[in-house]
Design a protein around this motif. Structure first.
Motif, PDB file in Angstrom:
ATOM      1  N   HIS A  52       0.920  -1.249   0.027  1.00  9.77           N
ATOM      2  CA  HIS A  52      -0.048  -0.008   0.022  1.00  9.77           C
ATOM      3  C   HIS A  52       1.019   1.256   0.032  1.00  9.77           C
ATOM      4  O   HIS A  52       2.023   1.111   0.316  1.00  9.77           O
TER       5      HIS A  52
ATOM      6  N   ASN B 210       1.937  -4.843   2.976  1.00  5.76           N
ATOM      7  CA  ASN B 210       0.653  -4.885   3.766  1.00  5.76           C
ATOM      8  C   ASN B 210       0.875  -6.044   4.788  1.00  5.76           C
ATOM      9  O   ASN B 210       1.808  -7.298   4.487  1.00  5.76           O
ATOM     10  N   HIS B 211       0.488  -6.005   5.941  1.00  7.72           N
ATOM     11  CA  HIS B 211       0.463  -7.354   6.757  1.00  7.72           C
ATOM     12  C   HIS B 211      -0.434  -7.042   7.823  1.00  7.72           C
ATOM     13  O   HIS B 211      -1.053  -5.946   8.016  1.00  7.72           O
ATOM     14  N   ASP B 212      -0.969  -8.250   8.561  1.00 10.86           N
ATOM     15  CA  ASP B 212      -1.883  -8.295   9.646  1.00 10.86           C
ATOM     16  C   ASP B 212      -1.350  -7.956  10.715  1.00 10.86           C
ATOM     17  O   ASP B 212      -0.235  -7.735  11.011  1.00 10.86           O
TER      18      ASP B 212
ATOM     19  N   THR C  34       1.980 -11.308   5.814  1.00 11.02           N
ATOM     20  CA  THR C  34       1.865 -10.508   4.706  1.00 11.02           C
ATOM     21  C   THR C  34       0.754 -11.121   3.960  1.00 11.02           C
ATOM     22  O   THR C  34       0.343 -12.300   4.282  1.00 11.02           O
ATOM     23  N   SER C  35       0.571 -10.576   2.714  1.00 13.35           N
ATOM     24  CA  SER C  35      -0.559 -11.121   1.779  1.00 13.35           C
ATOM     25  C   SER C  35      -0.173 -12.556   1.115  1.00 13.35           C
ATOM     26  O   SER C  35      -1.040 -13.414   0.900  1.00 13.35           O
TER      27      SER C  35
ATOM     28  N   THR D 193       8.280  -1.936   7.650  1.00  8.35           N
ATOM     29  CA  THR D 193       6.759  -1.872   7.660  1.00  8.35           C
ATOM     30  C   THR D 193       6.437  -0.231   8.096  1.00  8.35           C
ATOM     31  O   THR D 193       5.172  -0.003   8.207  1.00  8.35           O
TER      32      THR D 193
END
Lengths: 94, 491
Positions: B302, B313-315, B320-321, B332
């Motif tokens: 992003h 992106n990470h949760d 990551t995805s 990050t």
């Protein structure tokens, strides 16, 4: 393995001779080629024909590829990530 | 080929903490770093006494590092030093034959192959999970003369001083934007250099709205900042806010720098120029993440409008995805050492949970304990980088003859012409002008080309993609690759 080597005692005071453009100079063990070149007054590390800019010390961490020099006849070595060794031959002219 | 449960790329604050957490949980891990010693760019200064000039050492940090290293030693963590990861490859099972669904991640137990180069006689490693914590490097904003010898990055100057014990110049100009300016200028003054000025594009005045986030739980960092400021006052270093270097002049190396005022979005103001005689210019406009390995793996990204760069992106578990691939640390979003340590812990715990070394409940409980601290650090990070955000008005300094891509000697004029003629995709401009094809692989020019496209076309950055990255991420000698392949055959 290397982890255990780390301590405060890594005082690197050993000096030896290296060659920059054929001239013998004194270098300190543990120093990088880049720091040694700067210490001996070399701001341009390698001159390339225009329009390319001369190589120089820049990022210091091995990502910018701007400090490439010729070491022991191997071209394109990163000066900032290479430590000096006794009798090393460094060339800053083509 | 050697197989491990988790390969941790990067041995800085995040990588060290992730390694310790993962090894504690019983995973078979390997930590890979380009340096001789672990600690990364942040802790490097505590490793070499050649750099330990008086007052440059923070005892708290030193204690932290030695605690981590002791922990790593006790757990007998395998450390591949001076090793470069030049490629990451996903298991072929990751890909399906159905082109419409490419790529899918249905595999439950994938593997990743890392291509390595280094003195440890390991040329590749297979890992079931990856933690990518490679850190960041200085962002450079080009202007006429930036390619002269004697111009270096702030990080480069700091490494010279703290790792090599060498002061890079006699009369130094420190310029750019970001908190590192203060730190580097203060350290260089202490070491005996004459800092002719500190030139910062941002202004302390635009930061007042976020003062709450700065203060809340972050007193330590403010005290550190105040100490730097005190040092600069002691050495009478002129602090020029809302200024920028317009031009660096010199024959074979830097001789003078022209500095002038800029407005609040960075547009240079004509008629405000003054000249400083200097022999060294240290530059840094914040940082960019070393995200090429994450991009090679296909991790989604992003665009961050304050940092003005793409971030993976990470949760909340740092995954990551791409399943089984985790990120931690400055990659990050430049959160600094404390956030990197916390994120490293989370990534280490979560990767072990994913591979079954920890139960889901214990993963959740342990992450819950880390989260409050993480939140405070994140608030500080966001406020800090909003204050020191990139100001795109500086693009006006790039005249037609300014070199944007130094490796391939591509001038701004050529890039602007390509954009005007309709090439508005960064990878199209790369193919057309050779920008970003050189040895640094677009690390320094990629973001500038995006800025130029956005400015000329009015497209938003979200619509532009980052430069494609492919292995090798760093130059590898063909001889080394050939030797590796032969070694594989013999086995």
């Amino acid at each position: 393995m290397i982890l255990s080597k780390m301590n405060e005692e890594i005082v690197k005071e050993n000096k030896f001779t290296i060659f920059i453009n054929g001239q013998p100079v004194i270098a300190s063990e543990g120093a990088t080629v880049a720091a040694t070149l700067l210490a001996h007054g070399f701001k341009a590390f390698f001159n390339i024909e225009p329009p390319f800019s001369p190589n120089r010390y820049f990022c210091g961490m091995g990502v910018c590829m701007q400090c490439l020099v010729t070491i022991n006849n191997i071209q394109g070595v990163r000066a900032c990530r290479t430590k000096v060794q006794p009798n090393m031959v460094i060339n800053t002219i083509g | 080929m050697e197989k491990v449960d988790i390969a941790i790329i990067g041995g800085g604050p995040a990588g060290l903490m992730a390694s310790i957490e993962a090894a504690q949980a019983g995973a078979n891990i390997v930590m890979i770093d380009g340096r001789e010693m672990p600690g990364g760019n942040y802790y490097k200064k505590y490793l070499y006494s050649t750099g330990s000039k008086d007052g440059l050492i923070d005892d708290q940090d030193k204690k932290e590092l030695f605690e981590m290293v002791d922990g790593a030693n006790r757990l007998k963590i395998r450390f591949l030093n001076e090793t470069t990861v030049w490629g990451v490859f996903r298991d072929a099972r990751f890909y399906t034959t159905d082109k419409d669904q490419f790529p899918t991640y249905s595999v439950h137990d994938p593997s990743f192959t890392l291509a390595l180069q280094g003195p440890n006689e390991v040329d590749s490693i297979e890992a079931r999970s990856l933690i990518i914590a490679p850190g960041v490097y200085d962002r450079i904003f080009p202007f006429p003369g930036w390619t002269l010898p004697g111009v270096m990055s702030l990080g480069g100057a700091q490494l010279l001083l703290k790792e090599q014990g060498w002061v890079p110049g006699k009369r130094i100009l420190v310029a750019g934007t970001g908190p590192l300016l203060l730190a580097v200028a203060a350290d260089l003054s202490k070491a005996g250099a004459d800092i002719v000025a500190l030139v910062d594009t941002s202004s302390l005045l635009d930061g007042w709205q976020s003062i709450y986030h700065f203060l809340f739980g972050n007193i330590g960092k403010l005290i550190q900042g105040f100490k730097y400021w005190q040092t600069l006052r002691k050495y009478k270093v002129p602090l020029l806010f809302r200024h920028a270097v317009f031009h660096v002049i010199g024959e074979s190396s830097v001789q003078a720098a022209i500095v002038g005022k800029v407005d609040n979005v960075g547009h240079p103001i004509e008629g405000t120029e003054r000249t400083y005689t200097v022999d060294t210019v240290c530059l840094g406009f914040g940082f960019l993440p070393l995200s090429e390995l994450a991009l090679q793996l296909g991790c989604s990204v992003h665009y961050d409008t304050d940092l003005r760069t793409f971030l993976p992106n990470h949760d909340e578990r740092m995954e990551t995805s791409v399943p089984y691939v985790f990120v931690a640390g400055d990659i990050t979003g430049l959160g600094g050492k404390n956030l990197a340590r916390l994120q490293g812990q989370i990534a280490g715990i979560a990767a072990c949970g994913k591979l079954g070394f920890l139960s889901n409940d214990s993963v959740i409980n342990r992450i819950k304990m880390i989260y409050p601290k993480l939140k405070t650090e994140m608030q500080f990070r966001n406020a800090l980088w909003h204050q020191y955000r990139m100001r795109s008005g500086l693009l006006d300094l790039i005249d037609e003859d300014t070199i944007v891509c130094r490796c391939e000697a591509v001038h701004a004029g050529i890039i602007r012409e390509a954009i005007k003629e309709g090439t508005i995709d960064i990878n199209g401009i790369k193919r057309r002008t050779r920008v970003g094809m050189g040895l640094c692989q677009g690390r320094f020019c990629g973001s500038i080309v995006s800025e130029l496209i956005a400015k000329e076309t009015g497209l938003s950055h979200e619509d532009l993609l980052p430069l494609n990255t492919r292995p090798p991420a760093l130059p590898v000698r063909l001889r080394d690759i050939i030797n590796n392949t032969n070694a594989e055959k013999v086995k």
